[in-house]
Scaffold this motif. Sequence first.
Motif, PDB file in Angstrom:
ATOM      1  N   MET A 173     -29.341 -40.944 -43.994  1.00  0.00           N
ATOM      2  CA  MET A 173     -28.880 -41.831 -43.025  1.00  0.00           C
ATOM      3  C   MET A 173     -29.683 -42.839 -42.237  1.00  0.00           C
ATOM      4  N   ASP A 174     -29.681 -44.106 -42.206  1.00  0.00           N
ATOM      5  CA  ASP A 174     -30.585 -44.832 -41.566  1.00  0.00           C
ATOM      6  C   ASP A 174     -30.294 -45.029 -40.345  1.00  0.00           C
ATOM      7  N   ARG A 175     -30.933 -45.738 -39.365  1.00  0.00           N
ATOM      8  CA  ARG A 175     -30.601 -45.816 -37.935  1.00  0.00           C
ATOM      9  C   ARG A 175     -29.233 -46.494 -37.501  1.00  0.00           C
ATOM     10  N   LEU A 176     -29.004 -47.722 -38.582  1.00  0.00           N
ATOM     11  CA  LEU A 176     -27.581 -48.353 -38.249  1.00  0.00           C
ATOM     12  C   LEU A 176     -26.553 -47.583 -38.593  1.00  0.00           C
ATOM     13  N   GLU A 177     -26.606 -46.745 -39.655  1.00  0.00           N
ATOM     14  CA  GLU A 177     -25.498 -45.820 -40.195  1.00  0.00           C
ATOM     15  C   GLU A 177     -25.494 -44.750 -38.942  1.00  0.00           C
ATOM     16  N   TYR A 178     -26.377 -44.318 -38.344  1.00  0.00           N
ATOM     17  CA  TYR A 178     -26.487 -43.316 -37.229  1.00  0.00           C
ATOM     18  C   TYR A 178     -25.631 -43.930 -36.011  1.00  0.00           C
ATOM     19  N   PHE A 179     -25.979 -44.912 -35.758  1.00  0.00           N
ATOM     20  CA  PHE A 179     -25.467 -45.534 -34.355  1.00  0.00           C
ATOM     21  C   PHE A 179     -23.844 -45.832 -34.759  1.00  0.00           C
ATOM     22  N   LEU A 180     -23.763 -46.182 -35.944  1.00  0.00           N
ATOM     23  CA  LEU A 180     -22.420 -46.718 -36.351  1.00  0.00           C
ATOM     24  C   LEU A 180     -21.597 -45.360 -36.324  1.00  0.00           C
ATOM     25  N   SER A 181     -21.972 -44.143 -36.670  1.00  0.00           N
ATOM     26  CA  SER A 181     -21.384 -42.875 -36.634  1.00  0.00           C
ATOM     27  C   SER A 181     -21.019 -42.523 -35.051  1.00  0.00           C
ATOM     28  N   LEU A 182     -22.053 -42.716 -34.361  1.00  0.00           N
ATOM     29  CA  LEU A 182     -21.765 -42.429 -32.737  1.00  0.00           C
ATOM     30  C   LEU A 182     -20.849 -43.294 -32.322  1.00  0.00           C
ATOM     31  N   LEU A 183     -20.620 -44.606 -32.775  1.00  0.00           N
ATOM     32  CA  LEU A 183     -19.775 -45.250 -32.157  1.00  0.00           C
ATOM     33  C   LEU A 183     -18.389 -44.807 -32.608  1.00  0.00           C
ATOM     34  N   GLU A 184     -18.307 -44.332 -33.864  1.00  0.00           N
ATOM     35  CA  GLU A 184     -16.936 -43.829 -34.170  1.00  0.00           C
ATOM     36  C   GLU A 184     -16.548 -42.603 -33.088  1.00  0.00           C
ATOM     37  N   LYS A 185     -17.370 -41.912 -32.751  1.00  0.00           N
ATOM     38  CA  LYS A 185     -17.139 -40.599 -31.919  1.00  0.00           C
ATOM     39  C   LYS A 185     -17.096 -41.214 -30.455  1.00  0.00           C
ATOM     40  N   SER A 186     -17.664 -42.191 -30.102  1.00  0.00           N
ATOM     41  CA  SER A 186     -17.770 -42.656 -28.520  1.00  0.00           C
ATOM     42  C   SER A 186     -17.806 -44.042 -28.352  1.00  0.00           C
ATOM     43  N   PRO A 187     -16.595 -44.661 -28.551  1.00  0.00           N
ATOM     44  CA  PRO A 187     -16.493 -46.364 -28.841  1.00  0.00           C
ATOM     45  C   PRO A 187     -16.650 -46.966 -27.532  1.00  0.00           C
ATOM     46  N   ASN A 188     -16.801 -46.326 -26.488  1.00  0.00           N
ATOM     47  CA  ASN A 188     -16.864 -46.743 -25.132  1.00  0.00           C
ATOM     48  C   ASN A 188     -18.197 -46.302 -24.544  1.00  0.00           C
ATOM     49  N   ASN A 189     -19.086 -46.010 -25.408  1.00  0.00           N
ATOM     50  CA  ASN A 189     -20.357 -45.577 -24.866  1.00  0.00           C
ATOM     51  C   ASN A 189     -21.193 -46.662 -24.655  1.00  0.00           C
ATOM     52  N   PRO A 190     -21.860 -47.345 -23.729  1.00  0.00           N
ATOM     53  CA  PRO A 190     -22.730 -48.377 -23.494  1.00  0.00           C
ATOM     54  C   PRO A 190     -23.847 -48.748 -24.334  1.00  0.00           C
ATOM     55  N   MET A 191     -24.758 -47.291 -24.204  1.00  0.00           N
ATOM     56  CA  MET A 191     -25.857 -47.109 -24.972  1.00  0.00           C
ATOM     57  C   MET A 191     -25.655 -47.087 -26.436  1.00  0.00           C
ATOM     58  N   VAL A 192     -24.491 -46.807 -26.987  1.00  0.00           N
ATOM     59  CA  VAL A 192     -24.272 -46.836 -28.508  1.00  0.00           C
ATOM     60  C   VAL A 192     -24.347 -48.265 -28.754  1.00  0.00           C
ATOM     61  N   HIS A 193     -23.383 -49.273 -27.761  1.00  0.00           N
ATOM     62  CA  HIS A 193     -23.320 -50.707 -28.057  1.00  0.00           C
ATOM     63  C   HIS A 193     -24.792 -51.476 -28.240  1.00  0.00           C
ATOM     64  N   TYR A 194     -25.474 -50.985 -27.104  1.00  0.00           N
ATOM     65  CA  TYR A 194     -26.697 -51.309 -26.914  1.00  0.00           C
ATOM     66  C   TYR A 194     -27.837 -51.162 -28.235  1.00  0.00           C
ATOM     67  N   SER A 195     -27.652 -49.806 -28.643  1.00  0.00           N
ATOM     68  CA  SER A 195     -28.715 -49.498 -29.501  1.00  0.00           C
ATOM     69  C   SER A 195     -28.118 -50.250 -30.975  1.00  0.00           C
ATOM     70  N   LEU A 196     -26.762 -50.388 -31.225  1.00  0.00           N
ATOM     71  CA  LEU A 196     -26.369 -51.194 -32.208  1.00  0.00           C
ATOM     72  C   LEU A 196     -26.697 -52.507 -32.159  1.00  0.00           C
ATOM     73  N   ALA A 197     -26.673 -53.243 -30.910  1.00  0.00           N
ATOM     74  CA  ALA A 197     -27.046 -54.499 -30.996  1.00  0.00           C
ATOM     75  C   ALA A 197     -28.593 -54.755 -31.172  1.00  0.00           C
ATOM     76  N   LEU A 198     -29.340 -53.794 -31.043  1.00  0.00           N
ATOM     77  CA  LEU A 198     -30.872 -54.005 -31.264  1.00  0.00           C
ATOM     78  C   LEU A 198     -31.133 -53.784 -32.703  1.00  0.00           C
ATOM     79  N   GLU A 199     -30.390 -52.721 -33.420  1.00  0.00           N
ATOM     80  CA  GLU A 199     -30.503 -52.721 -34.816  1.00  0.00           C
ATOM     81  C   GLU A 199     -30.062 -53.835 -35.537  1.00  0.00           C
ATOM     82  N   TYR A 200     -28.933 -54.233 -35.231  1.00  0.00           N
ATOM     83  CA  TYR A 200     -28.523 -55.654 -35.862  1.00  0.00           C
ATOM     84  C   TYR A 200     -29.259 -56.674 -35.484  1.00  0.00           C
ATOM     85  N   PHE A 201     -30.022 -56.875 -34.435  1.00  0.00           N
ATOM     86  CA  PHE A 201     -30.946 -57.789 -34.243  1.00  0.00           C
ATOM     87  C   PHE A 201     -32.002 -57.779 -34.875  1.00  0.00           C
ATOM     88  N   ASN A 202     -32.775 -56.676 -35.163  1.00  0.00           N
ATOM     89  CA  ASN A 202     -33.822 -56.318 -35.847  1.00  0.00           C
ATOM     90  C   ASN A 202     -33.606 -56.825 -37.368  1.00  0.00           C
TER      91      ASN A 202
END
Length: 107
Positions: A1-30
């Motif tokens: 599982m790469d980082r993007l998949e990892y953070f997407l799986s966390l988003l499913e479990k916790s859709p209102n977690n701001p740090m998951v959204h921040y981490s996803l934003a950085l992964e997509y940015f990269n």
Amino acid sequence: MDRLEYFLSLLEKSPNNPMVHYSLALEYFNKKDYENSAKHMEEYLQLKEDEGAGYKVLAKCYEEMGQYEKAMKALEEGIEKAIKHNHPSMAEEMRSWLEDLKRLYSF
């Protein structure tokens, strides 16, 4: 599982977690996926007060997508937050970037 998949799986479990959204934003940015990066950074900024760095990422996404007015607005908000949280060098960096954008893209 790469980082993007990892953070997407966390988003499913916790859709209102701001740090998951921040981490996803950085992964997509990269990955230069600026549309998804902006989407998650906007969500992060709705959920948590940022000290300025998130606005820099958001502004760069908008700039890369040719949405210069939105980029300038993000920088203005980021400058306010950076000043509020005592980050004068970050505020100055964003102020300089904002002036460059205004010179290049204001009509």
